[in-house]
Design a protein around this motif. Structure first.
Motif, short mmCIF file in Angstrom:
data_model
loop_
_atom_site.label_atom_id
_atom_site.label_comp_id
_atom_site.label_asym_id
_atom_site.label_seq_id
_atom_site.Cartn_x
_atom_site.Cartn_y
_atom_site.Cartn_z
N TYR A 198 34.64 60.19 21.23
CA TYR A 198 34.10 61.23 20.34
C TYR A 198 35.14 61.62 19.32
CZ TYR A 198 36.74 65.03 22.69
OH TYR A 198 37.73 65.86 23.18
N ILE A 242 33.93 72.33 23.47
CA ILE A 242 33.35 70.99 23.29
C ILE A 242 34.32 69.92 23.77
CG2 ILE A 242 32.59 69.32 21.55
CD1 ILE A 242 31.50 71.71 19.93
N SER A 244 21.35 68.58 15.57
CA SER A 244 21.80 67.32 16.16
C SER A 244 20.76 66.24 15.91
CB SER A 244 22.00 67.52 17.68
OG SER A 244 22.31 66.29 18.31
N GLU A 279 30.78 63.87 16.71
CA GLU A 279 29.99 62.68 17.04
C GLU A 279 30.55 62.05 18.30
OE1 GLU A 279 28.69 59.80 14.31
OE2 GLU A 279 28.52 61.19 12.60
N THR A 325 23.64 67.12 25.58
CA THR A 325 23.59 68.09 24.49
C THR A 325 23.11 69.45 24.98
OG1 THR A 325 23.13 66.30 22.92
CG2 THR A 325 22.62 68.54 22.20
N GLU A 326 22.09 69.44 25.82
CA GLU A 326 21.53 70.68 26.36
C GLU A 326 22.55 71.42 27.23
OE1 GLU A 326 17.23 70.86 27.77
OE2 GLU A 326 18.31 70.91 29.67
N LEU A 352 17.62 67.92 17.41
CA LEU A 352 17.63 69.26 17.99
C LEU A 352 17.54 70.28 16.86
CD1 LEU A 352 17.96 71.22 20.37
CD2 LEU A 352 20.44 71.06 20.04
N LEU A 387 25.51 72.81 24.90
CA LEU A 387 25.20 73.96 24.06
C LEU A 387 24.90 75.21 24.89
CD1 LEU A 387 23.09 72.58 21.08
CD2 LEU A 387 25.35 73.58 21.04
N LEU A 437 21.46 61.58 26.48
CA LEU A 437 22.06 62.33 25.39
C LEU A 437 21.45 63.72 25.26
CD1 LEU A 437 22.25 59.53 22.65
CD2 LEU A 437 24.07 60.33 24.15
#
Length: 310
Positions: free
Chosen positions: A109, A47, A288, A132, A147-148, A280, A151, A143
């Motif tokens: 973040y 991450i 999420s 975050e 995120t997609e 999510l 992950l 976003l």
């Protein structure tokens, strides 16, 4: 040898309690437990690399605050002896991260602990870690894409190239389920899908007493429990949990929540009464929550005032 003898003496049932009371013993005897620590480290490192590559800056914000802000939750309370101050353990880093964005740090973040003095069960813990991130000049579609990618790429990293994982959702003694993180993730519009699945015709103006009563009746019809206060937002959340989240084993974005559920989210650019927000859901659990930030102070004040009326 001492550890092996201990296992024999206490038996399997007693050994389970010993494992939790003597965690070093657990680590010595169970290599799979040590592997969890290695996997966690790989997840955090991935991450960080992913967000760093997108020009985000990792920061640390205060753990103790004079106000319990950033989310709606019951805080842990502590006391600063030197300053004679009542302080709250943070329930979210949101306010400080937003201040950094306002100050010109456009992508920030934080990966860190939050503390909520609430439930303890399979999906809640009084202290837990979140990631975050906030970015200026972007909206919820950006976003969702970040995120997609993060992950699905993380799963590939952990599985040496596969988007699929096996997960013992019902306990290690039951067969595992397969969760497929292959992008793109499914997207479902919250109100449209809820009406379709439950056979509802939800009133457009959700701020009315009629809308609240309609949703109460819907929950009664489907035997969905909603403890007081039965606000329209809570009733909608219960209905969505019952009908929508139960279908979300593979990663699914539930999008476009109503304004009445999302006081911090910006109104939808084409759908009146809705917001540009997503949650999510993976394996029926919320992983999420994000949105296009509401940046109109007049509307924000109105939203907060409406919340206080409930």
């Amino acid at each position: 040898m001492v550890c092996s003898d201990l296992r024999c003496k206490v038996g399997e049932k007693g050994f389970g309690e010993t494992r939790h009371r003597l965690r070093p013993l657990d680590l010595i005897l169970n290599s799979d437990i040590r592997e969890i620590f290695h996997t966690r480290n790989r997840i955090i490192s991935y991450i960080q690399r992913h967000l760093d590559d997108l020009d985000f800056m990792e920061v640390e914000t205060p753990m103790m605050n004079k106000i319990a802000g950033g989310a709606a939750a019951r805080p842990f309370v502590t006391h600063h002896n030197e300053l004679d101050l009542k302080l709250f353990m943070r329930i979210a880093p949101e306010l400080y991260l937003k201040q950094l964005v306002v100050g010109g740090m456009e992508r920030v973040y934080e990966i860190g602990k939050q503390f909520r003095n609430e439930d303890i069960d399979l999906t809640h813990n009084p202290e837990f870690t979140t990631c975050e991130f906030y970015m200026a000049y972007n909206e919820y579609n950006d976003l969702m894409e970040i995120t997609e990618r993060m992950l699905s790429g993380l799963v590939q990293e952990l599985t040496n190239g596969s988007y699929k994982i096996k997960y013992h959702a019902n306990g290690v003694d039951k067969d595992p389920i397969e969760i497929d993180f292959t992008p793109p993730f499914r997207r479902i519009d919250m109100i449209e899908e809820l009406e379709s699945m439950a056979g509802l015709s939800i009133p457009k103006d959700l701020a009315t007493d009629e809308a609240n009563q309609y949703l109460k009746n819907a929950c009664l019809e489907y035997d969905i429990k909603c403890a007081p206060a039965q606000t329209t937002a809570r009733l909608l959340d219960k209905l969505a949990g019952h009908f929508l989240e139960e279908t979300c084993v593979n990663p699914t974005f539930i999008i476009n929540h109503p304004e009445i559920m999302s006081p911090l989210a910006k109104w939808h650019r084409t759908k009146p009464g809705l917001t540009e927000r997503f949650e999510l859901i993976v394996n029926k659990l919320k992983l999420s929550n994000a949105y296009t930030e509401l940046n109109d102070p007049v509307v924000q004040r109105q939203r907060f005032a409406e919340q206080l009326k409930v």
